[in-house]
Write a protein that holds these residues in place. Structure first.
Motif, PDB file in Angstrom:
ATOM      1  N   ASP A  93     -16.119   4.329   4.936  1.00 10.24           N
ATOM      2  CA  ASP A  93     -17.475   4.882   5.035  1.00 10.24           C
ATOM      3  C   ASP A  93     -17.506   6.149   5.881  1.00 10.24           C
ATOM      4  N   THR A  94     -16.650   6.187   6.904  1.00  7.96           N
ATOM      5  CA  THR A  94     -16.664   7.329   7.835  1.00  7.96           C
ATOM      6  C   THR A  94     -15.585   8.356   7.502  1.00  7.96           C
ATOM      7  N   ASP A  95     -14.970   8.229   6.295  1.00 12.91           N
ATOM      8  CA  ASP A  95     -13.981   9.203   5.806  1.00 12.91           C
ATOM      9  C   ASP A  95     -12.753   9.319   6.697  1.00 12.91           C
ATOM     10  N   ASN A  96     -12.341   8.205   7.288  1.00 15.53           N
ATOM     11  CA  ASN A  96     -11.115   8.183   8.092  1.00 15.53           C
ATOM     12  C   ASN A  96     -10.066   7.407   7.304  1.00 15.53           C
ATOM     13  N   SER A  97      -9.381   8.111   6.400  1.00 10.55           N
ATOM     14  CA  SER A  97      -8.445   7.449   5.492  1.00 10.55           C
ATOM     15  C   SER A  97      -7.300   6.780   6.243  1.00 10.55           C
ATOM     16  N   GLU A  98      -6.799   7.442   7.263  1.00 13.14           N
ATOM     17  CA  GLU A  98      -5.641   6.896   7.977  1.00 13.14           C
ATOM     18  C   GLU A  98      -5.956   5.523   8.563  1.00 13.14           C
ATOM     19  N   ARG A  99      -7.067   5.417   9.295  1.00 16.76           N
ATOM     20  CA  ARG A  99      -7.418   4.139   9.905  1.00 16.76           C
ATOM     21  C   ARG A  99      -7.840   3.137   8.818  1.00 16.76           C
ATOM     22  N   ALA A 100      -8.507   3.616   7.788  1.00 19.51           N
ATOM     23  CA  ALA A 100      -8.945   2.713   6.720  1.00 19.51           C
ATOM     24  C   ALA A 100      -7.748   2.011   6.095  1.00 19.51           C
ATOM     25  N   PHE A 101      -6.720   2.783   5.754  1.00 17.85           N
ATOM     26  CA  PHE A 101      -5.594   2.171   5.060  1.00 17.85           C
ATOM     27  C   PHE A 101      -4.659   1.431   6.003  1.00 17.85           C
ATOM     28  N   TYR A 102      -4.673   1.760   7.275  1.00 13.03           N
ATOM     29  CA  TYR A 102      -3.950   0.916   8.226  1.00 13.03           C
ATOM     30  C   TYR A 102      -4.515  -0.501   8.153  1.00 13.03           C
ATOM     31  N   HIS A 103      -5.839  -0.614   8.205  1.00 18.04           N
ATOM     32  CA  HIS A 103      -6.452  -1.942   8.210  1.00 18.04           C
ATOM     33  C   HIS A 103      -6.399  -2.601   6.837  1.00 18.04           C
ATOM     34  N   LEU A 104      -6.610  -1.836   5.768  1.00 15.10           N
ATOM     35  CA  LEU A 104      -6.539  -2.435   4.442  1.00 15.10           C
ATOM     36  C   LEU A 104      -5.135  -2.947   4.142  1.00 15.10           C
ATOM     37  N   ASP A 105      -4.121  -2.187   4.523  1.00 13.42           N
ATOM     38  CA  ASP A 105      -2.746  -2.640   4.308  1.00 13.42           C
ATOM     39  C   ASP A 105      -2.466  -3.918   5.095  1.00 13.42           C
ATOM     40  N   LYS A 159     -17.172   8.055  -8.180  1.00  7.92           N
ATOM     41  CA  LYS A 159     -16.338   8.658  -9.219  1.00  7.92           C
ATOM     42  C   LYS A 159     -15.206   9.457  -8.581  1.00  7.92           C
ATOM     43  N   GLY A 160     -13.985   9.100  -8.948  1.00  8.07           N
ATOM     44  CA  GLY A 160     -12.830   9.849  -8.461  1.00  8.07           C
ATOM     45  C   GLY A 160     -12.627   9.786  -6.958  1.00  8.07           C
ATOM     46  N   ARG A 161     -13.165   8.763  -6.304  1.00 13.29           N
ATOM     47  CA  ARG A 161     -13.061   8.719  -4.842  1.00 13.29           C
ATOM     48  C   ARG A 161     -11.626   8.509  -4.377  1.00 13.29           C
ATOM     49  N   TRP A 162     -10.771   8.006  -5.276  1.00 10.13           N
ATOM     50  CA  TRP A 162      -9.396   7.731  -4.863  1.00 10.13           C
ATOM     51  C   TRP A 162      -8.658   8.990  -4.443  1.00 10.13           C
ATOM     52  N   ARG A 163      -9.049  10.148  -4.991  1.00 11.38           N
ATOM     53  CA  ARG A 163      -8.309  11.378  -4.705  1.00 11.38           C
ATOM     54  C   ARG A 163      -8.345  11.735  -3.216  1.00 11.38           C
ATOM     55  N   ARG A 164      -9.415  11.345  -2.509  1.00 11.66           N
ATOM     56  CA  ARG A 164      -9.495  11.627  -1.065  1.00 11.66           C
ATOM     57  C   ARG A 164      -8.476  10.810  -0.280  1.00 11.66           C
ATOM     58  N   ALA A 217      -2.892  10.083  -0.521  1.00  9.37           N
ATOM     59  CA  ALA A 217      -1.689  10.024   0.318  1.00  9.37           C
ATOM     60  C   ALA A 217      -1.326   8.599   0.717  1.00  9.37           C
ATOM     61  N   TYR A 218      -2.277   7.686   0.619  1.00 17.86           N
ATOM     62  CA  TYR A 218      -2.043   6.302   1.053  1.00 17.86           C
ATOM     63  C   TYR A 218      -1.917   5.340  -0.126  1.00 17.86           C
ATOM     64  N   LEU A 219      -1.833   5.899  -1.329  1.00 17.67           N
ATOM     65  CA  LEU A 219      -1.831   5.076  -2.536  1.00 17.67           C
ATOM     66  C   LEU A 219      -0.530   5.198  -3.325  1.00 17.67           C
TER      67      LEU A 219
END
Length: 703
Positions: free
Chosen positions: A403-415, A673-678, A681-683
């Motif tokens: 939600d806050t556009d912090n991909s690094e922390r988001a994928f740390y927790h999702l992983d 739509k297309g949100r994965w592109r942001r 790097a984590y996918l």
């Protein structure tokens, strides 16, 4: 009067002394006779009343025991032990407020009475007053450091406070003092289960049962362990073993109802939950599981009543019941009431991780949201939360950082969350691939042509199929906004009807016209009570894509809508969701991508055999870009006149019980739509599995 008015008089104290001596010697009739003779002379004699209360309790006459002990404690001079015993009887009857009052009276009279402090600690524990319970039980351990039961009780409270390492140490100490202490083995099993140490947990529970074959909690804990490992048949077997010698055990009935809900046998779950409430009308757990069964059967008002009842009863279920009520209000579309209910739960349980995790989908996080820091702190503690709470916190934080556009922390927790959840599941991607290929090979044009008129004739069923998170809920909400269409949610009726006829797809080669018709009739029977006045009933179980080739052969008038969405967006949405159902393929990026490719191949094959007038495909992106065109296309496909309400689907008041519950309460939005592109790097593993080499690659080749 101090003497009996008969020959060979003895004093009242001597009569009481003899009565207790008879009782201790196992001579109950003589003890009861003397005690009653004392009461004839001194009607409120506390010692005689106390003895009769103990006897009534021993002979399983709880109401009589409670009456005698209350009368024994009426005088202010009643001994502390009597008050403590009354407190224990009240606790066993669920009268926790009265129990606490009498337990506190006992320890005030006799501060060194360890039994009194122990009783009070357990009462406070069951009342949800964990800090006060901890203080009491620590006092007991200090007074009697070699008391194995005291260490076990202290461990129970530590566990409820989330102090898992201290709890484990206290259980171990109890077992060091008494290696054959079955209760401690059982309680340790439950703790190990919460830590995700399932093999050790099962071994501890088995040891408890070996030591005490009638220890109900050990069977309940072993069933919980098996449910945590998704071994539902094994869990049911453990509960059956318990109910063989305790058929009316309220905890077993509640656990059985919970298991039946997990396996989607909702009507059986409701029957079982009602029985649990009948057996234990003051059990918060029984009322809570009844609420869940009612919720699963769309009996929403009754479910709310059950959750409210559970939240008012003493014990440790209040927090869970309050969260269940708030979640149901959100599913019912009453957003304001749901938010208020979550806030009320947080007021009652400040800093509750359970509440924070549950309300994640009801809010959009912004930087600096205090929930984020609190959840991060909970995971950073040296003593980790339970394994299920760890998973929930990681997914909640993943959502917050997305939600806050912090991909690094988001994928740390999702992983992290996905890895923990995957570690407790048994899933074979190759076996799944072979099964889907077998399904594809089974549905040939020849089979479709031979049995195209075999099925039950009904135009009522409409199936929405596809991958989870592909827009199925959105499409259902559009359809269900029509006056003549009812959305039934994700039903298991088709799977149950198919499984009732044998192995799928293996047995298809032996089916005749009657077999196909019977499966269709079975499905119609299972769904006939759902919105009986609706001209169309929408079943949006996404996994019914596995049966897409079968549907026209068992239900000749049924319609199938296949929802499609950008493959990476679909898979990312799956990977970021802590599903309540068992989406076994969703918790590793490579397995998720492989599953998508296998699903895509199956649908490519089935597309060749599905009747063109009964099967359409709709793209999520097309709905987002041009709602009216696609909505009219959907309504035309199901054979009904247009209804303008379909364009205002987000205003439709109906229960939505899926991971998309919050999205369908909003107008169409394009941000997904297309949100994965942001986050490309984590996918990496997902993109590789999908055959996409870079973030800039074209993904138009969707299913």
């Amino acid at each position: 009067m101090n003497n009996f008015p008969v020959a060979n008089q003895i004093t009242i104290p001597e009569a009481v002394k003899r009565a207790y001596a008879h009782w201790n010697a196992g001579q109950a009739p003589q003890a009861e006779q003397l005690a009653n003779q004392v009461l004839q002379v001194v009607p409120h004699h506390p010692d005689a009343l106390h003895l009769l209360g103990l006897m009534a309790h021993a002979y399983n006459k709880p109401d009589l025991a409670l009456d005698y002990l209350r009368r024994a404690c009426m005088l202010s001079t009643a001994p502390a032990a009597y008050c403590s015993n009354l407190a224990e009887i009240c606790r066993q009857r669920g009268l926790l407020e009265e129990a606490e009052k009498n337990a506190r009276r006992a320890v005030a009279q006799e501060p060194q009475m360890t039994a009194g402090w122990n009783n009070l600690g357990i009462i406070l524990q069951e009342s949800g007053k964990f800090d006060a319970s901890l203080e009491c039980l620590q006092r007991v351990v200090a007074l009697q450091p070699d008391n194995h039961e005291a260490h076990n009780n202290l461990a129970n409270t530590c566990k409820l406070l989330g102090r898992l390492e201290e709890a484990q140490a206290s259980y171990r100490q109890a077992l060091a003092l008494h290696p054959n202490y079955a209760e401690a083995h059982s309680n340790l099993a439950f703790l190990l289960c919460e830590q995700g140490r399932f093999d050790e947990a099962a071994a501890a529970a088995e040891m408890a049962i070996e030591l005490n074959p009638h220890l109900a909690d050990a069977y309940l804990n072993l069933a919980e362990i098996e449910m945590s490992r998704l071994r539902h048949d094994d869990a049911l077997q453990r509960l059956n073993s318990l109910m063989a010698f305790a058929p009316q055990h309220a905890g077993a009935l509640a656990a059985r109802a919970q298991l039946l809900i997990k396996t989607e046998r909702y009507q059986d779950a409701l029957t079982c939950a009602h029985e649990a409430v009948r057996v234990a009308p003051d059990s918060a757990r029984a009322h809570n599981v009844l609420g869940r069964a009612l919720q699963a059967l769309d009996q929403h008002e009754q479910a709310l009543e059950s959750f409210e009842r559970a939240a008012t009863l003493p014990g440790t279920v209040m927090e869970e019941a309050m969260v269940s009520r708030a979640t149901l209000l959100m599913e019912m579309g009453d957003q304001d009431a749901a938010i208020a209910a979550f806030d009320h739960a947080m007021e009652k349980f400040p800093g509750s991780m359970r509440v924070m995790m549950a309300r994640t989908d009801s809010k959009k996080y912004r930087s600096g949201d205090p929930d984020i820091a609190l959840m991060e702190d909970a995971l950073a503690q040296a003593v980790k939360p339970s394994i299920s709470d760890q998973v929930g916190l990681h997914f909640a934080l993943g959502k917050a950082y997305l939600d806050t556009d912090n991909s690094e922390r988001a994928f740390y927790h999702l992983d992290q969350g996905n890895a923990i959840k995957r570690s407790v599941m048994v899933y074979d991607a190759n076996q799944t691939r072979q099964w889907m290929r077998h399904i594809a090979a089974s549905f040939t044009p020849a089979l479709a042509d031979r049995f195209k008129h075999a099925g039950a004739a009904s135009e009522r069923p409409v199936f929405i199929i596809g991958m989870p998170r592909s827009g199925t809920t959105l499409v259902e909400q559009i359809l269900a906004s029509h006056a003549d269409i009812a959305g039934a949610g994700e039903l298991s009726a088709l799977r149950f009807a198919v499984e009732a006829r044998g192995r799928f797809p293996d047995d298809l080669a032996r089916w005749n016209d009657d077999d196909f018709a019977r499966v269709g009739e079975d499905y119609l029977s299972r769904t006939s009570s759902l919105a009986p006045d609706a001209l169309r009933l929408v079943d949006k179980m996404p996994a019914n894509f596995l049966y897409a080739g079968l549907i026209p052969l068992i239900l000749s008038g049924a319609r199938i809508i296949h929802c499609r969405r950008d493959p990476v967006d679909t898979c990312l949405s799956c990977y970021s969701k802590n599903f309540s159902s068992e989406q076994l393929f969703a918790y590793r990026q490579d397995e998720l991508g492989a599953f998508y490719r296998d699903y895509q191949a199956l649908m490519d094959s089935l597309r060749n055999v599905l009747p063109a007038d009964r099967f359409i495909e709709i793209d999520y992106e097309s709905v987002v870009d041009d709602l009216e065109t696609q909505a009219r296309r959907l309504i035309n496909f199901v054979g009904l006149p247009w209804d303008d309400a379909c364009l205002d689907f987000h205003h439709t008041r109906r229960v939505v019980r899926t991971a998309s519950v919050s999205q369908v309460r909003q107008p169409i939005y394009t941000t997904s739509k297309g949100r994965w592109r942001r986050h490309a790097a984590y996918l990496g593993p997902l993109l590789t599995a999908l055959g996409i080499q870079s973030a800039s690659s074209d993904t138009s080749g969707q299913a």
